[in-house]
Enzyme design. Structure first.
Site, PDB file in Angstrom:
ATOM      1  N   CYS A 108       0.839  -0.958   0.298  1.00  0.00           N
ATOM      2  CA  CYS A 108       0.086  -0.445  -0.018  1.00  0.00           C
ATOM      3  C   CYS A 108       0.647   1.708  -0.122  1.00  0.00           C
ATOM      4  O   CYS A 108       0.048   2.329  -0.599  1.00  0.00           O
ATOM      5  CB  CYS A 108      -0.558   0.288   1.486  1.00  0.00           C
ATOM      6  SG  CYS A 108      -1.881  -1.393   1.081  1.00  0.00           S
ATOM      7  N   HIS A 240      -3.518   7.147   2.611  1.00  0.00           N
ATOM      8  CA  HIS A 240      -3.563   5.886   1.838  1.00  0.00           C
ATOM      9  C   HIS A 240      -4.623   5.665   2.335  1.00  0.00           C
ATOM     10  O   HIS A 240      -5.307   6.206   4.565  1.00  0.00           O
ATOM     11  CB  HIS A 240      -2.899   4.828   2.776  1.00  0.00           C
ATOM     12  CG  HIS A 240      -3.302   3.459   2.454  1.00  0.00           C
ATOM     13  ND1 HIS A 240      -3.983   3.167   1.048  1.00  0.00           N
ATOM     14  CD2 HIS A 240      -3.182   2.695   3.307  1.00  0.00           C
ATOM     15  CE1 HIS A 240      -4.143   1.377   1.376  1.00  0.00           C
ATOM     16  NE2 HIS A 240      -3.939   0.987   2.740  1.00  0.00           N
ATOM     17  N   ASN A 270      -9.867   0.025   0.918  1.00  0.00           N
ATOM     18  CA  ASN A 270      -8.452   0.244   0.999  1.00  0.00           C
ATOM     19  C   ASN A 270      -8.481  -0.948  -0.946  1.00  0.00           C
ATOM     20  O   ASN A 270      -8.614  -2.064  -1.033  1.00  0.00           O
ATOM     21  CB  ASN A 270      -8.208  -0.765   1.689  1.00  0.00           C
ATOM     22  CG  ASN A 270      -6.372  -1.159   1.778  1.00  0.00           C
ATOM     23  OD1 ASN A 270      -5.338  -0.180   0.826  1.00  0.00           O
ATOM     24  ND2 ASN A 270      -6.274  -1.413   3.120  1.00  0.00           N
TER      25      ASN A 270
END
Ligand code: ACO
Length: 313
Positions: A108, A240, A270
């Site tokens: 990520c 994020h 996500n």
């Protein structure tokens, strides 16, 4: 680094919390309360296709000749193939004949790692770079595991950049195979003709949660220190998009107004390496950030990895 154009690609298929509660024991209320996520997109095309769509939008937005692009970097942990890279497949699809193309896997944090590499390469001999974050996380999600399947979604974001004002970076990683991983293919010491299979994503949510808060706080403070600025000099933080509670905790601990954190996780969940790239594109297109704004991008992920960059838009 100067951003010339922004793009994104999101699959049409929307999967709601109620849809997931038909697969695992969970509820819309639990997911919203613990994560802030309502919907996520699930793709029926591979990572390179989403990457190419986002990249084309960014090139058109930049209004440049595609032949001027001499560098393509794609951040991903869900590449279509072991090889060629997603970046090479984008190059083929869009006919970007003058570029050097490769992928980066920082989970990520991948898009921030990619920007750091690009900043360095623009100071060598590269002129215009396409930087992409693209993921089809649904390929590595076990849709019987409620700990993970509620969190992730698919998508891609991309920007075109050239040399400009210096960007500042903080990046770090900590080798870890306990709290967040997806296994690859097994060894073949017996030289068998074996079926190649990969593993699903495994996550110890509580441990990742604790790590994420410390990591984001450290990354924001370090990049401010590097740039010799304070949080008051920053117009927007684009984090994020993992979990609203993580972002709220960071805002509270750091005494930063939560409205300074751009969030779109409610609709996309996500999307790993794509998350910051999609959020950056949406923040620009919604005029939440504008020319000359100082923006911090900050992320964390498997590896473990974490990092931030401070850029002028
Ligand atoms: N629905 C209902 N109940 C659930 C669900 C669910 N989807 N998932 C877990 N539970 C249960 C647990 O089993 C547990 O039950 P128990 O108390 O009987 O054991 C209870 O809810 C509480 O579980 P916790 O894990 O403590 O819940 P928490 O509040 O920590 O929320 C979550 C879980 C959302 C996963 C949170 O820990 C989190 O967001 N962690 C960070 C995840 C993250 O950011 N990952 C990013 C990875 S990035 C990358 O690189 C791939």
């Amino acid at each position: 680094m100067k951003i010339l154009g922004y793009g994104k690609s999101l699959p049409n298929k929307i999967v709601s919390n109620d849809d997931l509660s038909k697969l695992v024991e969970t509820s819309d209320e639990w997911i919203i309360q613990r994560t802030g996520i309502r919907n996520r997109r699930i793709s029926d095309v591979n990572t390179s296709v989403l990457a190419s769509q986002a990249a084309l939008e960014a090139i058109n937005d930049a209004q440049i000749d595609k032949d001027d692009i001499d560098l393509i970097i794609c951040a991903t942990m869900t590449a279509d193939n072991a090889t060629p890279s997603v970046a090479c497949l984008v190059q083929k699809e869009l006919g970007l004949e003058n570029a050097t193309a490769f992928d980066i896997n920082g989970a990520c944090t991948g898009f921030i790692y990619a920007l750091k590499v690009v900043e360095g390469l623009l100071k060598l001999n590269h002129k215009k770079a396409l930087v992409i974050g693209s993921e089809v996380m649904s390929k590595v999600i076990d849709f019987t595991d409620r700990n993970t399947c509620i969190l992730f979604g698919d998508g891609a974001g991309a920007i075109v950049v050239e040399k400009g004002e210096d960007a500042y970076f903080f990046t770090k990683s900590k080798g870890n195979f306990d709290v967040l991983y997806a296994e690859g293919t097994s060894l073949n010491t017996d030289l068998d003709v074996k079926e190649i299979t990969g593993g699903f994503l495994y996550m110890d949510g509580r441990e990742v949660f604790k790590f994420a808060i410390r990591a984001m706080e450290e990354a924001i403070l370090k990049v401010l220190e590097e740039a010799n600025l304070t949080i008051d000099d920053i117009d927007m933080i684009i984090p994020h998009q993992a979990n609203q509670r993580i972002i709220s905790n960071v805002a509270k601990r750091m005494k930063i107004d939560e409205s300074k954190f751009f969030m779109n996780l409610e609709e996309y969940g996500n999307t790993s390496a794509a998350s910051v790239a999609i959020a950056l594109t949406e923040a620009k297109k919604q005029n939440v950030i504008k020319e000359k704004d100082k923006v911090i991008l900050v992320g964390f992920g498997a590896g473990l990895t974490w990092g931030s960059t401070l850029i002028e838009i």
